[in-house]
Motif scaffolding. Structure first.
Motif, PDB file in Angstrom:
ATOM      1  N   MET A 528      -5.465 -10.228  33.734  1.00  0.00           N
ATOM      2  CA  MET A 528      -5.745 -11.217  34.722  1.00  0.00           C
ATOM      3  C   MET A 528      -6.952 -10.431  35.570  1.00  0.00           C
ATOM      4  N   TRP A 529      -6.882  -9.081  35.657  1.00  0.00           N
ATOM      5  CA  TRP A 529      -7.898  -8.360  36.627  1.00  0.00           C
ATOM      6  C   TRP A 529      -9.224  -8.526  36.005  1.00  0.00           C
ATOM      7  N   VAL A 530      -9.236  -8.485  34.530  1.00  0.00           N
ATOM      8  CA  VAL A 530     -10.812  -8.509  33.902  1.00  0.00           C
ATOM      9  C   VAL A 530     -10.912 -10.093  34.066  1.00  0.00           C
ATOM     10  N   VAL A 531     -10.187 -11.230  33.567  1.00  0.00           N
ATOM     11  CA  VAL A 531     -10.730 -12.472  33.747  1.00  0.00           C
ATOM     12  C   VAL A 531     -10.982 -12.800  35.040  1.00  0.00           C
ATOM     13  N   GLN A 764       0.719 -12.958  35.348  1.00  0.00           N
ATOM     14  CA  GLN A 764       0.212 -12.914  33.941  1.00  0.00           C
ATOM     15  C   GLN A 764      -1.116 -13.947  33.965  1.00  0.00           C
ATOM     16  N   LEU A 765      -1.947 -13.767  33.052  1.00  0.00           N
ATOM     17  CA  LEU A 765      -3.025 -14.644  32.905  1.00  0.00           C
ATOM     18  C   LEU A 765      -2.613 -16.024  32.534  1.00  0.00           C
ATOM     19  N   SER A 766      -1.504 -16.075  31.920  1.00  0.00           N
ATOM     20  CA  SER A 766      -1.082 -17.541  31.433  1.00  0.00           C
ATOM     21  C   SER A 766      -0.571 -18.258  32.367  1.00  0.00           C
ATOM     22  N   SER A 767      -0.545 -17.519  33.665  1.00  0.00           N
ATOM     23  CA  SER A 767       0.006 -18.522  35.049  1.00  0.00           C
ATOM     24  C   SER A 767      -1.100 -19.196  35.700  1.00  0.00           C
ATOM     25  N   PHE A 768      -2.312 -18.828  35.409  1.00  0.00           N
ATOM     26  CA  PHE A 768      -3.454 -19.336  36.065  1.00  0.00           C
ATOM     27  C   PHE A 768      -4.469 -19.939  35.008  1.00  0.00           C
ATOM     28  N   TRP A 769      -4.216 -20.035  33.737  1.00  0.00           N
ATOM     29  CA  TRP A 769      -5.263 -20.425  32.844  1.00  0.00           C
ATOM     30  C   TRP A 769      -5.668 -21.613  33.066  1.00  0.00           C
ATOM     31  N   PHE A 772      -8.498 -21.468  35.811  1.00  0.00           N
ATOM     32  CA  PHE A 772      -9.747 -20.871  35.156  1.00  0.00           C
ATOM     33  C   PHE A 772     -10.289 -22.155  34.389  1.00  0.00           C
ATOM     34  N   LEU A 773      -9.529 -22.966  33.629  1.00  0.00           N
ATOM     35  CA  LEU A 773     -10.238 -23.764  32.965  1.00  0.00           C
ATOM     36  C   LEU A 773     -10.789 -24.916  33.455  1.00  0.00           C
ATOM     37  N   ILE A 774     -10.304 -25.273  34.613  1.00  0.00           N
ATOM     38  CA  ILE A 774     -10.700 -26.637  35.491  1.00  0.00           C
ATOM     39  C   ILE A 774     -12.220 -25.874  36.101  1.00  0.00           C
ATOM     40  N   CYS A 775     -11.945 -24.600  36.554  1.00  0.00           N
ATOM     41  CA  CYS A 775     -13.467 -23.987  37.119  1.00  0.00           C
ATOM     42  C   CYS A 775     -14.426 -24.031  36.120  1.00  0.00           C
TER      43      CYS A 775
END
Length: 884
Positions: A528-531, A764-769, A772-775
């Protein structure tokens, strides 16, 4: 008068078909086989004698033929019934009415088949008589199969589950009760006790049978006996107190259109040219005369034709339409019955039953035109006065009055005795389960005599599955205890409503995880930090690209532009960016990104607050999935179904399973760990482990509950106690008593006051994907539209440059190379749009100026030529004038 009409039809049959010659016979024989000692027999005999006298004295009916009706008394004997019919066949009888008994009808049907003489019975209703085996037996009333279906519908309508069958132990009684059992089974009901009576039962024998019935649980009694037994049975039942409140008697009974059926059949038979004639049966002739005189019996030649006429009858009778069902034509269509409520010496009709609509207060004839609707909501009967002069529906069962208490099996636990335990030195039990059972029993509207019997040796926890198996085998009448409701147990017993939820969970050692100097990094996972960091840079770069040609804030030396991208990107985290965005695409991308930043910032703040303010517990085991991927030993409570579930259902190797007796053993094994012969975790039911953890704060439930179970009280299949106690448990839950019992025995103490939580899940990254996809899509679309616009502008710019420098061949050659075009494109992109627009305007002005100059030059040349031409013309004219 049905009997005289029947005789009249038989007279017609004899008159028209009794001889081959055209002249009528002097007499015709019909046979009647009855039991004079029965009510039906007495009435039928009187009616037949009166009918014979009336017919023979009426000149309008068979004036030349005398009717000879032979009536024989079977005296309730099947043997005599056979003998009497054989005697009738010696006198060339064209048809036989009777017998009354289904037992006798079975035997006589063989005789009717052999001699092809129709045998019509209005009282023999054994379902097995309706078969291809007996084609010459005609049942002119409904088969007992339908009557038993009606009884089954009544039992289901009132919510009863079990009945007791009292019946005559003969073919009629046994076959009728067998049909009743099939009909009840289709509705998940059953006959709990069968009470057969011998065909010649005395009052004493009937008393003995009814005493046995009184000692059983069910109070729904189905009486299926001959009519002449009915008064005796009811008299004995009243003497034994079996006609009081709580009992329900359902008695079978018959009305028929037999006479009309035969009359119509004979009319059709005669109309088709049928005649009555007899011939010798070759097989009987081979037996010789002898004392039995079997060769004297003759075969009715037109028997098959007469039988076919009977089965083709279609008329309106007293009970409605009379017609035999196609194609076999072995039963009447539209079977229907009245449901009668007998009250003392009177009775009232409370409804009807039909095969079309079931139970109804409306006559079946009014329902045949409507669609079939056998749903429970459409079944209705009128009010009933039950035994004991009450209108309240009996519940249908009681505890047998034989002095025996229910044997209730109770597991003799050696651990977690708060749930259930035997009081030392006594036969009493205490605990949470016992209190719930006692409170539920106290809510029942009747007393339950029971005795608690311990199961187990008091050294090891007993197997509850084995206890359920023993109950199903009849050793116990019920089970009270911590019995989980699982699949293999429900196949052997019925359970009440669960009184506590208790699925399987995993308990493992945990360590307190305190906050440290790097606690601010824990809300996000590394991914999550890296992405998130990458997206900050990506969005900054996209905004720079979209703003570079328009916005001075995003221009300057390369070093300054890189710093601008980084600064702008990360300053959006705090909404502190000072650079303005002027392009439409840049503003759209920035709005979407700021929304993503808002969500991420809020989530990070909430997670960090929880980490810093709540004590955290951590464990390398995250739940059952962690145990699934390892080979570490797993502890389970001895006697629990957890072992079988882990091995059989989840595929854990049996060698990993470690049995543990009680909470002390669990604590030692968990503390010892893998390196000292302990276990990695313990798998057990949640109720036990919650009690275990209430005083042991070094352990915790990890992961989620991976089975959904509950505890209930077990009883044998179809036990009414299971239903009634379920209702009582629901009442305990609604009035709060169930929770109070729980708090009394299972209230947590030591660890319940600690505000601890098991390792707050990191974001987790899965909670925000999705964000990020929309952006990312917004950035991609914006860049695509931007470069399409740039390509269009560059194309116009290149065409303008080509036309401006067309006079210089070197410039054209330079611009024709790909590398030069690419370099030109990047220079164009890097150039400020305002300069490009200014240069384009300047070139447009230059082109317009050049075009004006050319147009002006072209105008001067044309004027000179015109002047010279005018001058020449003038000179020419002058010359002419001068004679030149």
């Amino acid at each position: 008068m049905q009997i005289p009409l029947l005789l009249y039809c038989l007279i017609l049959a004899a008159h028209l078909n009794g001889a081959v010659s055209s002249s009528p016979p002097e007499s015709v024989n019909i046979g009647v086989v009855l039991s004079f000692g029965s009510i039906i027999g007495k009435v039928s005999k009187i009616a037949i004698q009166a009918a014979v006298a009336d017919v023979n004295s009426d000149p309008s009916v068979l004036p030349q033929t005398k009717l000879l009706a032979t009536v024989h008394d079977t005296n309730f004997s099947g043997f005599l019934g056979i003998v009497e019919v054989l005697r009738l066949m010696e006198s060339k009888t064209v048809a036989v009415i009777g017998p009354q008994s289904s037992v006798t009808a079975h035997v006589l049907s063989f005789i009717a088949n052999e001699l092809q003489v129709p045998l019509l019975s209005f009282s023999a209703t054994d379902p097995t008589l309706n078969s291809l085996q007996f084609p010459f037996f005609v049942m002119t009333s409904q088969s007992d199969l339908y009557q038993m279906a009606a009884i089954a519908d009544i039992v289901e309508h009132y919510g009863w589950r079990e009945v007791i069958a009292i019946y005559g132990d003969d073919d009629h009684g046994r076959n009728g009760i067998a049909a009743l059992g099939d009909q009840l089974a289709a509705k998940r009901c059953k006959i709990s006790f069968k009470a057969p009576l011998s065909p010649k039962a005395t009052r004493e024998e009937i008393t003995d049978v009814l005493v046995q019935v009184a000692l059983t649980e069910s109070r729904i009694l189905v009486l299926h006996v001959p009519d002449y037994w009915g008064p005796t049975v009811f008299t004995v039942a009243r003497y034994l107190g079996m006609m009081n409140a709580g009992y329900v008697w359902i008695a079978t009974k018959y009305a028929y259109d037999t006479v009309w059926i035969l009359a119509r059949a004979l009319d059709a038979f005669f109309a088709q040219g049928g005649n009555v004639s007899f011939s010798k049966d070759s097989r009987l002739a081979e037996l010789g005369g002898g004392d039995l005189r079997l060769d004297a019996m003759s075969m009715l030649d037109g028997g098959k034709q007469l039988l076919e006429s009977i089965l083709n009858v279609d008329m309106l009778g007293v009970t409605g339409r009379v017609k035999f069902e196609p194609p076999e034509k072995d039963t009447l269509i539209r079977p229907a019955y009245e449901v009668i409520n007998v009250i003392g010496t009177g009775h009232q009709r409370i409804g009807y039953w039909s095969n079309h609509s079931g139970l109804s207060v409306d006559p079946p004839e009014t329902l045949y035109s409507k669609p079939v609707n056998r749903s429970s909501s459409n079944q209705h009967l009128g009010p009933v006065f039950w035994p004991g002069k009450t209108t309240q529906k009996p519940r249908g069962w009681v505890f047998p009055n034989n002095g025996r208490h229910l044997a209730i099996g109770v597991p003799n636990r050696v651990s977690y005795r708060e749930f259930i335990a035997q009081v030392p030195g006594t036969d009493m039990f205490s605990g949470y389960c016992i209190d719930v059972f006692t409170a539920a029993v106290n809510l029942l509207p009747y007393a339950v005599p029971y005795k608690l019997i311990p199961f187990g040796d008091g050294v090891d926890n007993p197997s509850l599955t084995e206890l359920v198996r023993l109950m199903a085998a009849g050793v116990y009448d019920g089970i009270v205890g911590d019995v989980a409701i699982i699949t293999n147990r429900t196949k052997m017993a019925d359970f009440t409503q669960p009184y506590i939820e208790s699925g399987l969970v995993v308990v493992a050692p945990v360590m307190t995880r305190n906050s440290n100097e790097w606690a601010f990094m824990r809300p996000f996972t590394p991914a999550m930090w890296v992405v998130t960091g990458v997206f900050f840079l990506i969005v900054g770069a996209v905004i720079w690209i979209l703003e570079h040609r328009l916005n001075d804030d995003f221009r300057g030396p390369p070093r300054r532009q890189v710093i601008t991208i980084i600064w702008f990107s990360f300053s959006t985290l705090f909404f502190a960016h000072k650079e303005n965005t002027v392009s439409t695409l840049g503003r759209i991308v920035l709005i979407i990104w700021l929304f993503v930043v808002l969500i991420i910032n809020s989530s990070y703040t909430a997670s960090l607050t929880s980490i810093l303010t709540v004590q955290q517990l951590s464990s390398p085991i995250k739940g059952i999935e962690t145990l699934r991927t390892s080979n570490d030993p797993i502890g389970y409570q001895q006697g629990s179904f957890a072992r079988d579930y882990l091995v059989d259902e989840l595929g854990f190797h049996e060698s990993r399973m470690v049995p543990l007796k009680g909470p002390e053993d669990c604590e030692r094994a968990l503390k010892a760990g893998l390196h000292k012969g302990g276990v990695a975790a313990v798998v057990d039911e949640q109720s036990y482990l919650e009690l275990f953890l209430s005083t042991r704060c070094d352990f915790s439930i990890v992961g989620q509950e991976f089975t959904k179970n509950g505890w209930g009280f077990a009883f044998p299949r179809d036990s009414p106690l299971a239903v009634d106690l379920s209702t009582a448990i629901l009442k305990l839950s609604e009035n709060g008593d169930l929770q109070r019992i729980h708090d009394k025995w299972l209230m947590s103490s030591a660890c319940s006051s600690q505000t601890t939580t098991f390792q707050v899940d990191r974001l987790q990254l899965s909670s925000f994907w999705g964000l990020f996809l929309i952006c990312g899509l917004a950035c991609l679309i914006a860049l695509l539209l931007y470069f399409l616009n740039i390509a269009r502008q560059f194309s116009r710019h290149q065409q303008a440059d080509m036309s401006h420098s067309s006079s210089s061949s070197s410039a054209a050659l330079s611009l024709s190379s790909a590398s030069a075009r690419l370099q030109t494109f990047f220079s164009f992109v890097d150039e400020k749009e305002e300069n490009v627009a200014s240069r384009s305007r300047r070139r447009s002005l230059e082109r317009a100026s050049n075009r004006s100059e050319r147009e002006a030059g072209n105008g001067e040349t044309q004027d000179s030529k015109a002047g010279r031409q005018v001058e020449f013309s003038t000179n020419k004219d002058i010359g002419i004038e001068n004679g030149v």
